[in-house]
Motif scaffolding. Sequence first.
Motif, PDB file in Angstrom:
ATOM      1  N   GLN A   1       0.676  -1.250  -0.252  1.00 40.81           N
ATOM      2  CA  GLN A   1       0.028  -0.350  -0.109  1.00 40.81           C
ATOM      3  C   GLN A   1       0.945   1.010  -0.056  1.00 40.81           C
ATOM      4  O   GLN A   1       0.522   2.224  -0.581  1.00 40.81           O
ATOM      5  CB  GLN A   1      -0.851   0.100   1.243  1.00 40.81           C
ATOM      6  CG  GLN A   1      -1.831   1.237   1.481  1.00 40.81           C
ATOM      7  CD  GLN A   1      -2.153   1.716   2.676  1.00 40.81           C
ATOM      8  OE1 GLN A   1      -1.488   1.034   3.736  1.00 40.81           O
ATOM      9  NE2 GLN A   1      -3.424   2.054   2.948  1.00 40.81           N
ATOM     10  N   LEU A   2       1.963   1.089   0.737  1.00 41.19           N
ATOM     11  CA  LEU A   2       2.822   2.415   0.800  1.00 41.19           C
ATOM     12  C   LEU A   2       3.582   2.473  -0.623  1.00 41.19           C
ATOM     13  O   LEU A   2       3.750   3.889  -0.874  1.00 41.19           O
ATOM     14  CB  LEU A   2       3.829   2.087   1.860  1.00 41.19           C
ATOM     15  CG  LEU A   2       3.334   2.269   3.241  1.00 41.19           C
ATOM     16  CD1 LEU A   2       4.676   1.682   4.278  1.00 41.19           C
ATOM     17  CD2 LEU A   2       2.908   3.587   3.777  1.00 41.19           C
TER      18      LEU A   2
ATOM     19  N   GLU B   1       1.804   6.693  -6.881  1.00 44.94           N
ATOM     20  CA  GLU B   1       0.377   7.511  -7.136  1.00 44.94           C
ATOM     21  C   GLU B   1       1.026   9.196  -7.037  1.00 44.94           C
ATOM     22  O   GLU B   1       0.691   9.990  -7.979  1.00 44.94           O
ATOM     23  CB  GLU B   1      -0.532   7.502  -6.185  1.00 44.94           C
ATOM     24  CG  GLU B   1      -1.837   8.332  -6.548  1.00 44.94           C
ATOM     25  CD  GLU B   1      -2.692   8.517  -5.333  1.00 44.94           C
ATOM     26  OE1 GLU B   1      -3.659   9.279  -5.420  1.00 44.94           O
ATOM     27  OE2 GLU B   1      -2.678   7.547  -4.487  1.00 44.94           O
ATOM     28  N   ALA B   2       1.635   9.238  -5.964  1.00 49.03           N
ATOM     29  CA  ALA B   2       2.277  10.709  -5.570  1.00 49.03           C
ATOM     30  C   ALA B   2       3.124  11.320  -6.746  1.00 49.03           C
ATOM     31  O   ALA B   2       3.168  12.383  -7.157  1.00 49.03           O
ATOM     32  CB  ALA B   2       2.773  10.776  -4.194  1.00 49.03           C
ATOM     33  N   ARG B   3       4.049  10.347  -7.137  1.00 46.54           N
ATOM     34  CA  ARG B   3       5.084  10.552  -8.139  1.00 46.54           C
ATOM     35  C   ARG B   3       4.274  10.896  -9.512  1.00 46.54           C
ATOM     36  O   ARG B   3       4.864  11.764 -10.142  1.00 46.54           O
ATOM     37  CB  ARG B   3       6.021   9.458  -8.334  1.00 46.54           C
ATOM     38  CG  ARG B   3       7.111   9.575  -9.148  1.00 46.54           C
ATOM     39  CD  ARG B   3       8.253   8.653  -9.161  1.00 46.54           C
ATOM     40  NE  ARG B   3       7.802   7.372  -9.476  1.00 46.54           N
ATOM     41  CZ  ARG B   3       7.715   6.456  -8.632  1.00 46.54           C
ATOM     42  NH1 ARG B   3       7.953   6.420  -7.303  1.00 46.54           N
ATOM     43  NH2 ARG B   3       7.102   5.107  -9.113  1.00 46.54           N
ATOM     44  N   GLU B   4       3.292  10.055 -10.026  1.00 48.87           N
ATOM     45  CA  GLU B   4       2.568  10.345 -11.071  1.00 48.87           C
ATOM     46  C   GLU B   4       1.827  11.658 -11.124  1.00 48.87           C
ATOM     47  O   GLU B   4       1.564  12.354 -12.274  1.00 48.87           O
ATOM     48  CB  GLU B   4       1.680   9.145 -11.271  1.00 48.87           C
ATOM     49  CG  GLU B   4       2.576   7.703 -11.814  1.00 48.87           C
ATOM     50  CD  GLU B   4       1.658   6.588 -11.780  1.00 48.87           C
ATOM     51  OE1 GLU B   4       0.568   6.676 -11.762  1.00 48.87           O
ATOM     52  OE2 GLU B   4       2.266   5.378 -12.010  1.00 48.87           O
ATOM     53  N   LYS B   5       1.217  11.992 -10.150  1.00 49.67           N
ATOM     54  CA  LYS B   5       0.281  12.927  -9.776  1.00 49.67           C
ATOM     55  C   LYS B   5       0.951  14.310  -9.449  1.00 49.67           C
ATOM     56  O   LYS B   5       0.199  15.205  -9.307  1.00 49.67           O
ATOM     57  CB  LYS B   5      -1.102  12.449  -9.051  1.00 49.67           C
ATOM     58  CG  LYS B   5      -1.723  11.480  -9.540  1.00 49.67           C
ATOM     59  CD  LYS B   5      -2.875  11.211  -8.776  1.00 49.67           C
ATOM     60  CE  LYS B   5      -3.953  10.285  -9.305  1.00 49.67           C
ATOM     61  NZ  LYS B   5      -5.324  10.083  -8.373  1.00 49.67           N
TER      62      LYS B   5
ATOM     63  N   LEU C   1       8.941  14.932  -3.377  1.00 47.57           N
ATOM     64  CA  LEU C   1       7.856  14.114  -3.029  1.00 47.57           C
ATOM     65  C   LEU C   1       7.656  14.008  -1.621  1.00 47.57           C
ATOM     66  O   LEU C   1       6.661  14.225  -1.131  1.00 47.57           O
ATOM     67  CB  LEU C   1       8.142  12.505  -3.748  1.00 47.57           C
ATOM     68  CG  LEU C   1       6.806  11.810  -3.629  1.00 47.57           C
ATOM     69  CD1 LEU C   1       6.632  11.005  -4.902  1.00 47.57           C
ATOM     70  CD2 LEU C   1       6.954  10.898  -2.257  1.00 47.57           C
ATOM     71  N   PHE C   2       8.568  13.885  -0.835  1.00 49.76           N
ATOM     72  CA  PHE C   2       8.476  13.763   0.639  1.00 49.76           C
ATOM     73  C   PHE C   2       8.708  14.978   1.139  1.00 49.76           C
ATOM     74  O   PHE C   2       9.891  15.724   1.161  1.00 49.76           O
ATOM     75  CB  PHE C   2       9.406  12.707   1.299  1.00 49.76           C
ATOM     76  CG  PHE C   2       9.119  11.381   0.854  1.00 49.76           C
ATOM     77  CD1 PHE C   2       7.921  10.703   1.360  1.00 49.76           C
ATOM     78  CD2 PHE C   2       9.966  10.778   0.068  1.00 49.76           C
ATOM     79  CE1 PHE C   2       7.806   9.251   1.136  1.00 49.76           C
ATOM     80  CE2 PHE C   2       9.774   9.340  -0.297  1.00 49.76           C
ATOM     81  CZ  PHE C   2       8.760   8.748   0.197  1.00 49.76           C
ATOM     82  N   MET C   3       7.601  15.770   1.828  1.00 52.77           N
ATOM     83  CA  MET C   3       7.715  17.139   2.196  1.00 52.77           C
ATOM     84  C   MET C   3       7.088  17.420   3.496  1.00 52.77           C
ATOM     85  O   MET C   3       6.146  16.904   3.999  1.00 52.77           O
ATOM     86  CB  MET C   3       7.243  18.163   1.177  1.00 52.77           C
ATOM     87  CG  MET C   3       7.996  18.241  -0.021  1.00 52.77           C
ATOM     88  SD  MET C   3       9.675  19.327   0.112  1.00 52.77           S
ATOM     89  CE  MET C   3       8.950  20.802   0.255  1.00 52.77           C
TER      90      MET C   3
END
Length: 476
Positions: free
Chosen positions: A53-54, A60-64, A464-466
């Motif tokens: 899931q992670l 998803e976050a990378r693509e969007k 991505l990680f913020m």
Amino acid sequence: MKKIVVLLLLTALCLWQYMRTSVAGDDPFLRSDYSKLRPVKIERVVPSKAVSQLQEIVSEAREKGLKISIAGQRHSQGGHTYYKDSIVLDMTPFNKVLAFDEMAKTITVQSGATWADVQKVINPYGLAVKTMQSQNIFTIGGSISVNAHGRDIRNGSLIRSVESFRLLGSDGQIRNISRIENAELFPLALGGYGLFGVIVDVTLSLTDNEVYEMTSETMTTEAYSDYFLNQVKQNPDIHMHLARISVAPDTFLSEMYATNYRTRPDLPVTDYNQLKLKDTYVLPLKFLFGLNRSFDWAKNAFWDLQRYFLIGRSTILTRNNAMRSESDFMDYNSDTKNDLLQEYFIPVDHFEDFINHMKPILQEEQLNLLNITVRYVNHDEEAMLSYAKSDMFALVCLFNTPLSDAAQARMTHGIRRIIEQLKLFNGSYYLPYAPFPSVEQFRTIYPKAETFFQAKDQWDPQHLFMNQFYDDYRGH
């Protein structure tokens, strides 16, 4: 009869205070942390349940083009666990114990497990944690993300207890991180405040559980450094230690008491190793500490009460029980005020000088200081953003302050004056708390910050990680 009447009145006042300061339910899309400062709208909160899931969320976050923030118990106070329009990973359900090796004295847990979860597993085997915060409510992932420290004076910062961990990066890969494998990430992600990826699971080294005799004694702040160096550090039987400085007006920053935990090898651990479940006297202590927030006479009374119940008395307890929750009475709920932590690290030899420089600032700025706990931290610069530039005393300062913009501006001014004094003595401050220090002060005290942020660019070029800590201190 008088005592009964007083008790009833105190109970009624306590209930009134609780009802007066209770807060309404949170907006599920409005996120802050324990500080209650700078709330922002987020995209959603995702309870973390599985590695797959992670990985899907990272993809998803990378693509969007979305951002991810990582949260445990959310006790950091500087925006480390959320970001505007981000997906917030709630790691607390991700809490399994994966492996335990009694002979090797190691345990592997998912990052959402708490120290209490670890203690439940290892206590029956006569083992204990080496280093952790004084409370056991925090997650393992959160603790290593801030490189926590505690009251153990022999084992140093938490980084020394970490054997290895697995890290889910922005590219979707899970890497094994240790001092040998992918070693460049070890000092970055450990004490990296969630900016290098999701800590999936952690392998910790453990130590033996022990029986301690806990005793306390008073002294002046002037005498404390010599006392610690000659009577505490040089005594091999003292394994844990903390001290408190008076914030009572009558003895403000001039009087202290120190609490030592001496080993009692003559007492078998098996006779004392039942884990305590709750602290005693929480309700009356909560009430008294509430008065402490508002009245000088209450600060004097609370200080006298602490000394009365500690000085000249001894308590037998195990290491695991010494590392159980002790401050539920400090829990505080208010719509307009909050208790905020700041923590200063000062070289042992400069303790008295720093106290003498900080005292007039606190008085002139009229900062409402509720408590100062002193801990000792061994020199350790393994983490890139290390705070322990030498053997240091950590001064954990709890302030009560209104949340209004004007009050926060006053708080910022006062804290920055204190940081300037820290710089004079080659001190440092802890980063998990509200970002009152300026960018210039941060970069002076943490000279490796630019290297840290450049490594962030390298390992997470999409950012991505913020979190808000990054925005505050990357440099504006």
